[in-house]
Enzyme design. Sequence first.
Site, short mmCIF file in Angstrom:
data_model
loop_
_atom_site.label_atom_id
_atom_site.label_comp_id
_atom_site.label_asym_id
_atom_site.label_seq_id
_atom_site.Cartn_x
_atom_site.Cartn_y
_atom_site.Cartn_z
N LYS A 81 0.83 -1.21 0.00
CA LYS A 81 0.00 0.00 0.00
C LYS A 81 0.86 1.26 0.00
O LYS A 81 0.50 2.26 -0.62
CB LYS A 81 -0.95 0.01 1.20
N LYS A 125 -4.93 -10.45 -6.34
CA LYS A 125 -6.22 -10.70 -5.65
C LYS A 125 -7.24 -9.65 -6.07
O LYS A 125 -6.89 -8.52 -6.37
CB LYS A 125 -6.02 -10.73 -4.13
N LYS A 133 -10.79 -4.09 -3.72
CA LYS A 133 -11.70 -2.93 -3.77
C LYS A 133 -11.03 -1.73 -4.41
O LYS A 133 -11.67 -0.92 -5.05
CB LYS A 133 -12.03 -2.48 -2.35
P1 ATP Z 1 -8.24 -3.67 -0.56
O1 ATP Z 1 -8.06 -4.74 -1.56
O2 ATP Z 1 -8.58 -2.34 -1.13
O3 ATP Z 1 -7.18 -3.65 0.48
P2 ATP Z 1 -10.07 -5.51 0.47
O4 ATP Z 1 -10.89 -5.91 -0.71
O5 ATP Z 1 -8.98 -6.40 0.95
O6 ATP Z 1 -9.54 -4.06 0.25
P3 ATP Z 1 -11.00 -5.35 3.20
O7 ATP Z 1 -12.05 -4.55 3.84
O8 ATP Z 1 -9.60 -5.03 3.52
O9 ATP Z 1 -11.12 -5.26 1.63
O10 ATP Z 1 -11.28 -6.88 3.46
C1 ATP Z 1 -12.43 -7.43 4.02
C2 ATP Z 1 -12.29 -8.94 4.08
O11 ATP Z 1 -12.32 -9.50 2.78
C3 ATP Z 1 -10.98 -9.42 4.71
O12 ATP Z 1 -11.23 -10.53 5.56
C4 ATP Z 1 -10.16 -9.85 3.53
O13 ATP Z 1 -9.24 -10.86 3.88
C5 ATP Z 1 -11.22 -10.38 2.60
N1 ATP Z 1 -10.80 -10.29 1.20
C6 ATP Z 1 -10.47 -9.17 0.53
N2 ATP Z 1 -10.15 -9.44 -0.75
C7 ATP Z 1 -10.30 -10.78 -0.89
C8 ATP Z 1 -10.12 -11.69 -1.99
N3 ATP Z 1 -9.75 -11.26 -3.18
N4 ATP Z 1 -10.35 -13.00 -1.77
C9 ATP Z 1 -10.75 -13.44 -0.56
N5 ATP Z 1 -10.92 -12.65 0.51
C10 ATP Z 1 -10.71 -11.34 0.36
#
Ligand code: ATP
Length: 336
Positions: free
Chosen positions: A114, A195, A198
């Site tokens: 990040k 992955k 968001k």
């Molecule tokens: P960013 O990718 O912008 O950091 P994020 O999509 O990881 O955001 P978070 O709010 O940080 O969103 O994550 C919420 C939950 O979703 C966490 O438990 C995280 O591990 C899970 N998660 C996020 N992305 C994935 C993914 N691609 N596959 C599985 N689990 C995910």
Amino acid sequence: MTRKPRVFSGIQPSGNLHIGNYLGAIQQWVAGQGQKTNFICIVDLHAITVPQNPADLRRQTRELAALLLACGIDPQQTTLFVQSHVRAHAECSWVFSCITPLGWLERMTQYKAKAQKQESVMTGLLTYPVLMAADILLYDADEVPVGEDQKQHIELTRDLAQRFNYLFGETFVIPKPVIRESGARIMGLDDPTVKMSKSETARGHAIRIIDDPDEIRWAIKRAVTDSFNEIRFSDDPERAGVNNLLQIYELLTGRSRPEIEAHFAGKGYGALKRELAEVVIEALRPIRERYYQLMDDPAELDRILAIGAEQARAVAEPKMTLILERVGFVLPKDRR
Ligand code: ATP
Ligand code: LTN
């Protein structure tokens, strides 16, 4: 009487909730309701570790609450609350930051990734895992269901709990991460080597939970696959795209892997994509409908969050008092 296991998890109100979040985290939270004591926290304090527009943050916090409820989080069975509503999180985080070696934080891979994307890096981005440790440890959580990307942060939480216990006496339960095998890491449809995230807003990267059917069909149709033209689960990085589509299919249909492979035997990727798109559309339809109903009644949403905050405070506040006492602070009258 032994106490029910406690489950704690958090999610950032950063918008664009996608099926990676749903399959990696939220679906597990919903499935675990009932047997355990559950806390789900909308982590707005974490969201501001990268720049946020205040009006967007406020809107996204309510939207996320509605989405979580629409996905099946039941406020009768889960304490759903907003992190900034419980002051102990910020307070505990300060105490923890004073016993966290800088080197532990500088090693975090999420921080490194990040930080690279930011023009200038704020201190909060580095200390993010300290706040996360406060979230978890304030509730004596036994289990933390998350996606794979959070594993390192939970290891740091465990180290910090052990360090505090060693320095100031037994205070915290040592939590363990709970990571599913399938769905722990849903990959980007446009690039199965990263992955689904968001913060990646390119069209076709993610399927958002409130995307309409045409958008879902569009994204799945364009999903990157390979030239093997063989539909089976595989760890081979060259087959990551198809494997990702199959995992999504597996998690949404609940069918077994052999059953799925038999079902698609002899069929092409086009067929897989068409069928998957319909599965995703039907799985998300009731969530999307419920979400719009909930968003029509902001007073009810605020009421649910207020109850959640009260329940959360009832656990976090006494724990915070204990922490302050252990550290050696003179407790003010209203804390004694
Ligand atoms: P960013 O990718 O912008 O950091 P994020 O999509 O990881 O955001 P978070 O709010 O940080 O969103 O994550 C919420 C939950 O979703 C966490 O438990 C995280 O591990 C899970 N998660 C996020 N992305 C994935 C993914 N691609 N596959 C599985 N689990 C995910
Ligand atoms: N860092 C997590 C969100 C999060 C969390 C937590 C998860 C904040 N506090 C406590 C589990 C437990 C993320 O970005 N997904």
